[in-house]
Scaffold this motif. Sequence first.
Motif, mmCIF file in Angstrom:
data_model
loop_
_atom_site.group_PDB
_atom_site.id
_atom_site.type_symbol
_atom_site.label_atom_id
_atom_site.label_comp_id
_atom_site.label_asym_id
_atom_site.label_seq_id
_atom_site.Cartn_x
_atom_site.Cartn_y
_atom_site.Cartn_z
ATOM 1 N N VAL A 4 12.038 45.625 38.814
ATOM 2 C CA VAL A 4 11.896 44.468 39.683
ATOM 3 C C VAL A 4 13.108 44.435 40.598
ATOM 4 O O VAL A 4 14.243 44.440 40.145
ATOM 5 N N GLU A 5 12.840 44.440 41.877
ATOM 6 C CA GLU A 5 13.901 44.434 42.869
ATOM 7 C C GLU A 5 13.995 43.035 43.458
ATOM 8 O O GLU A 5 12.983 42.456 43.850
ATOM 9 N N ASN A 6 15.196 42.475 43.502
ATOM 10 C CA ASN A 6 15.298 41.130 44.055
ATOM 11 C C ASN A 6 15.783 41.150 45.491
ATOM 12 O O ASN A 6 16.438 42.085 45.932
ATOM 13 N N GLN A 7 15.422 40.108 46.213
ATOM 14 C CA GLN A 7 15.734 39.957 47.632
ATOM 15 C C GLN A 7 16.757 38.846 47.857
ATOM 16 O O GLN A 7 16.919 38.364 48.975
ATOM 17 N N ILE A 8 17.431 38.440 46.793
ATOM 18 C CA ILE A 8 18.297 37.268 46.862
ATOM 19 C C ILE A 8 19.432 37.451 47.858
ATOM 20 O O ILE A 8 19.670 36.578 48.702
ATOM 21 N N GLU A 13 22.118 35.760 52.624
ATOM 22 C CA GLU A 13 22.916 36.074 53.809
ATOM 23 C C GLU A 13 22.222 35.621 55.090
ATOM 24 O O GLU A 13 22.866 35.157 56.030
ATOM 25 N N LYS A 14 20.895 35.729 55.127
ATOM 26 C CA LYS A 14 20.124 35.292 56.291
ATOM 27 C C LYS A 14 20.316 33.795 56.536
ATOM 28 O O LYS A 14 20.323 33.340 57.671
ATOM 29 N N LYS A 15 20.488 33.041 55.450
ATOM 30 C CA LYS A 15 20.679 31.591 55.556
ATOM 31 C C LYS A 15 22.164 31.209 55.603
ATOM 32 O O LYS A 15 22.493 30.030 55.588
ATOM 33 N N ASN A 16 23.034 32.222 55.655
ATOM 34 C CA ASN A 16 24.487 31.974 55.716
ATOM 35 C C ASN A 16 24.985 31.166 54.519
ATOM 36 O O ASN A 16 25.797 30.247 54.675
ATOM 37 N N ILE A 17 24.491 31.496 53.337
ATOM 38 C CA ILE A 17 24.906 30.828 52.103
ATOM 39 C C ILE A 17 25.712 31.828 51.278
ATOM 40 O O ILE A 17 25.244 32.933 51.014
ATOM 41 N N SER A 18 26.904 31.446 50.876
ATOM 42 C CA SER A 18 27.734 32.330 50.046
ATOM 43 C C SER A 18 27.207 32.341 48.617
ATOM 44 O O SER A 18 26.439 31.458 48.211
ATOM 45 N N GLN A 19 27.652 33.338 47.861
ATOM 46 C CA GLN A 19 27.297 33.371 46.434
ATOM 47 C C GLN A 19 27.789 32.098 45.757
ATOM 48 O O GLN A 19 27.081 31.520 44.928
ATOM 49 N N GLY A 20 28.992 31.682 46.092
ATOM 50 C CA GLY A 20 29.564 30.479 45.483
ATOM 51 C C GLY A 20 28.762 29.234 45.788
ATOM 52 O O GLY A 20 28.543 28.393 44.913
#
Length: 72
Positions: A4-8, A13-20
């Motif tokens: 299963v490959e995730n697109q997270i 990044e497309k929504k400009n949201i950091s991992q944090g």
Amino acid sequence: MLSVENQIKGLREKKNISQGKLADLCNVSRQTINAIENNKYDPSLQLAFDMAKNLGVTVDTLFLNGGEKNEQ
């Protein structure tokens, strides 16, 4: 066994949201988000729904079944 490959990462990044930031929104650690993005950890169903909600997509958009992915 199908992978299963995730697109997270791409969606995040497309929504400009950091991992944090995503981690804060989902009430988990940044390390958890990092591990999921790198396919080292499978999220719980609840966490998958939380991530999808915060990224504005459905759960099935977050995860692609590697066995059904077109190889080009």
